[in-house]
Design an enzyme around this catalytic site. Structure first.
Site, PDB file in Angstrom:
ATOM      1  N   HIS A   1      44.203  -5.723  25.507  1.00  0.00           N
ATOM      2  CA  HIS A   1      44.262  -5.704  26.963  1.00  0.00           C
ATOM      3  C   HIS A   1      43.276  -4.657  27.479  1.00  0.00           C
ATOM      4  O   HIS A   1      42.717  -3.889  26.693  1.00  0.00           O
ATOM      5  CB  HIS A   1      45.692  -5.411  27.453  1.00  0.00           C
ATOM      6  CG  HIS A   1      46.220  -4.059  27.090  1.00  0.00           C
ATOM      7  ND1 HIS A   1      47.179  -3.863  26.116  1.00  0.00           N
ATOM      8  CD2 HIS A   1      45.919  -2.821  27.555  1.00  0.00           C
ATOM      9  CE1 HIS A   1      47.453  -2.575  26.011  1.00  0.00           C
ATOM     10  NE2 HIS A   1      46.691  -1.915  26.862  1.00  0.00           N
TER      11      HIS A   1
HETATM   12  P1  TYD Z   1      51.475  -2.599  25.772  1.00  0.00           P
HETATM   13  O1  TYD Z   1      50.833  -1.606  26.686  1.00  0.00           O
HETATM   14  O2  TYD Z   1      50.996  -4.030  25.846  1.00  0.00           O
HETATM   15  O3  TYD Z   1      51.347  -2.036  24.286  1.00  0.00           O
HETATM   16  P2  TYD Z   1      50.374  -2.443  23.098  1.00  0.00           P
HETATM   17  O4  TYD Z   1      49.036  -2.722  23.699  1.00  0.00           O
HETATM   18  O5  TYD Z   1      50.366  -1.270  22.187  1.00  0.00           O
HETATM   19  O6  TYD Z   1      50.959  -3.646  22.432  1.00  0.00           O
HETATM   20  O7  TYD Z   1      53.042  -2.544  25.985  1.00  0.00           O
HETATM   21  C1  TYD Z   1      53.917  -3.280  25.173  1.00  0.00           C
HETATM   22  C2  TYD Z   1      55.216  -3.488  25.938  1.00  0.00           C
HETATM   23  O8  TYD Z   1      55.847  -2.234  26.208  1.00  0.00           O
HETATM   24  C3  TYD Z   1      55.016  -4.186  27.273  1.00  0.00           C
HETATM   25  O9  TYD Z   1      55.987  -5.191  27.409  1.00  0.00           O
HETATM   26  C4  TYD Z   1      55.268  -3.138  28.304  1.00  0.00           C
HETATM   27  C5  TYD Z   1      56.074  -2.081  27.601  1.00  0.00           C
HETATM   28  N1  TYD Z   1      55.682  -0.702  28.030  1.00  0.00           N
HETATM   29  C6  TYD Z   1      56.468  -0.028  28.951  1.00  0.00           C
HETATM   30  O10 TYD Z   1      57.498  -0.526  29.421  1.00  0.00           O
HETATM   31  N2  TYD Z   1      56.097   1.242  29.319  1.00  0.00           N
HETATM   32  C7  TYD Z   1      54.976   1.833  28.839  1.00  0.00           C
HETATM   33  O11 TYD Z   1      54.656   2.994  29.217  1.00  0.00           O
HETATM   34  C8  TYD Z   1      54.152   1.099  27.917  1.00  0.00           C
HETATM   35  C9  TYD Z   1      52.894   1.703  27.348  1.00  0.00           C
HETATM   36  C10 TYD Z   1      54.558  -0.158  27.536  1.00  0.00           C
END
Ligand code: TYD
Length: 133
Positions: free
Chosen positions: A49
């Site tokens: 992302h």
């Molecule tokens: P994401 O930022 O997509 O993490 P990665 O890129 O490491 O896979 O987040 C994964 C999930 O966690 C997404 O459903 C949103 C949740 N999330 C939160 O609720 N709060 C946060 O601060 C973060 C970073 C993620």
């Protein structure tokens, strides 16, 4: 703004170490959030992302990770293999985190609270946004 490594001062003595990320060069924004990621299988990748506004400083608190950053034109690969070096990620980079060593825990300082509206989850949407300035 360009992504770049930040040197993290480490104060060591025989009782352990303290690493400090603060102010100016080492923390180019006032953090609003800290989160951490662990338990990632070696063959897994995370990320995929980009953010519209969010700035981040990423640290490998233990272990190591490879972070691929794509600004829409070029892809650069960064390696965090200890807490002595952090990575500053400005807005507008498509990121992929991979090659997590066993027991790696990464910590992330972020300039904003969690906001799904700040994410590009589709690469084509990200590219379109970059191309249209
Ligand atoms: P994401 O930022 O997509 O993490 P990665 O890129 O490491 O896979 O987040 C994964 C999930 O966690 C997404 O459903 C949103 C949740 N999330 C939160 O609720 N709060 C946060 O601060 C973060 C970073 C993620």
């Amino acid at each position: 703004m360009e992504a770049r490594y930040l040197q993290v001062p480490i104060l060591s003595d025989r009782f352990g170490f303290i690493g400090v990320v603060e102010g100016g060069e080492n923390l180019p924004f006032a953090p609003k959030r800290f989160y951490f990621i662990g338990g990632v299988p070696e063959d897994a990748s995370r990320g995929s992302h980009a953010h519209r506004e969010l700035q981040q400083v990423i640290l490998a608190l233990s272990g190591s990770v490879v972070i691929e950053l794509d600004n829409g034109d070029t892809v650069r690969e960064f390696v965090l293999d200890g807490p002595h070096t952090a990575l500053y990620v400005p807005p507008g980079y498509w990121r992929t985190l991979r090659s997590f060593a066993p027991n790696t825990v990464i910590g992330v300082l972020a300039s904003k609270e969690y906001d799904e509206a700040d994410y590009f989850r589709a690469y084509q949407d990200f590219l379109k946004w970059k191309r249209n300035g």
